[in-house]
Design a protein around this motif. Structure first.
Motif, PDB file in Angstrom:
ATOM      1  N   ARG A 107       0.839  -1.204   0.000  1.00 11.87           N
ATOM      2  CA  ARG A 107       0.000   0.000   0.000  1.00 11.87           C
ATOM      3  C   ARG A 107       0.869   1.246   0.000  1.00 11.87           C
ATOM      4  N   TRP A 108       1.981   1.183   0.706  1.00 11.17           N
ATOM      5  CA  TRP A 108       2.894   2.328   0.758  1.00 11.17           C
ATOM      6  C   TRP A 108       3.412   2.644  -0.632  1.00 11.17           C
ATOM      7  N   ILE A 109       3.685   1.614  -1.416  1.00 11.45           N
ATOM      8  CA  ILE A 109       4.193   1.822  -2.779  1.00 11.45           C
ATOM      9  C   ILE A 109       3.157   2.575  -3.602  1.00 11.45           C
ATOM     10  N   CYS A 116       4.265   5.658  12.738  1.00  9.40           N
ATOM     11  CA  CYS A 116       4.501   5.811  14.165  1.00  9.40           C
ATOM     12  C   CYS A 116       5.905   5.292  14.486  1.00  9.40           C
ATOM     13  N   GLY A 117       6.718   6.128  15.078  1.00  7.18           N
ATOM     14  CA  GLY A 117       8.090   5.750  15.381  1.00  7.18           C
ATOM     15  C   GLY A 117       8.177   4.564  16.329  1.00  7.18           C
ATOM     16  N   ASP A 139      14.330   1.956   5.787  1.00  2.00           N
ATOM     17  CA  ASP A 139      13.172   1.256   5.219  1.00  2.00           C
ATOM     18  C   ASP A 139      12.095   2.255   4.789  1.00  2.00           C
ATOM     19  N   LEU A 140      11.830   3.216   5.649  1.00  2.00           N
ATOM     20  CA  LEU A 140      10.809   4.219   5.340  1.00  2.00           C
ATOM     21  C   LEU A 140      11.215   5.068   4.152  1.00  2.00           C
ATOM     22  N   ASN A 141      12.489   5.448   4.093  1.00  3.15           N
ATOM     23  CA  ASN A 141      12.971   6.281   2.985  1.00  3.15           C
ATOM     24  C   ASN A 141      12.755   5.607   1.637  1.00  3.15           C
ATOM     25  N   LYS A 181       8.125   8.919   6.382  1.00  5.77           N
ATOM     26  CA  LYS A 181       8.887   9.514   7.481  1.00  5.77           C
ATOM     27  C   LYS A 181       8.288   9.048   8.797  1.00  5.77           C
ATOM     28  N   PHE A 182       9.118   9.079   9.831  1.00  9.58           N
ATOM     29  CA  PHE A 182       8.586   8.849  11.163  1.00  9.58           C
ATOM     30  C   PHE A 182       7.769  10.063  11.558  1.00  9.58           C
ATOM     31  N   GLY A 183       6.601   9.821  12.093  1.00  8.41           N
ATOM     32  CA  GLY A 183       5.777  10.901  12.597  1.00  8.41           C
ATOM     33  C   GLY A 183       6.017  11.066  14.087  1.00  8.41           C
TER      34      GLY A 183
END
Length: 57
Positions: A3-5, A17-18, A30-32, A37-39
């Motif tokens: 879904r992120w893709i 969520c960090g 991984d997030l990059n 980004k971490f919220g």
């Protein structure tokens, strides 16, 4: 992560969520890879406030 893709392809900002991410072994690298980004609590509260205005207006 699939879904992120799809979201990243649409240039939609993704916040994770960090604490939840770290507990699952997700790193900033991984997030990059997905443009995420971490919220933090401030970001998440502002997103909820924004969404509430959109829904109630």
């Amino acid at each position: 992560m699939r879904r992120w893709i799809r979201l990243a392809a649409k240039h939609i900002q993704i916040y994770a969520c960090g604490a939840c991410s770290r507990a699952r072994g997700v790193t900033e690298v991984d997030l990059n890879n997905y443009g995420a980004k971490f919220g933090n609590p401030t970001i998440f509260v502002s997103l909820v406030e924004w969404a509430d205005r959109v829904i109630t207006e």
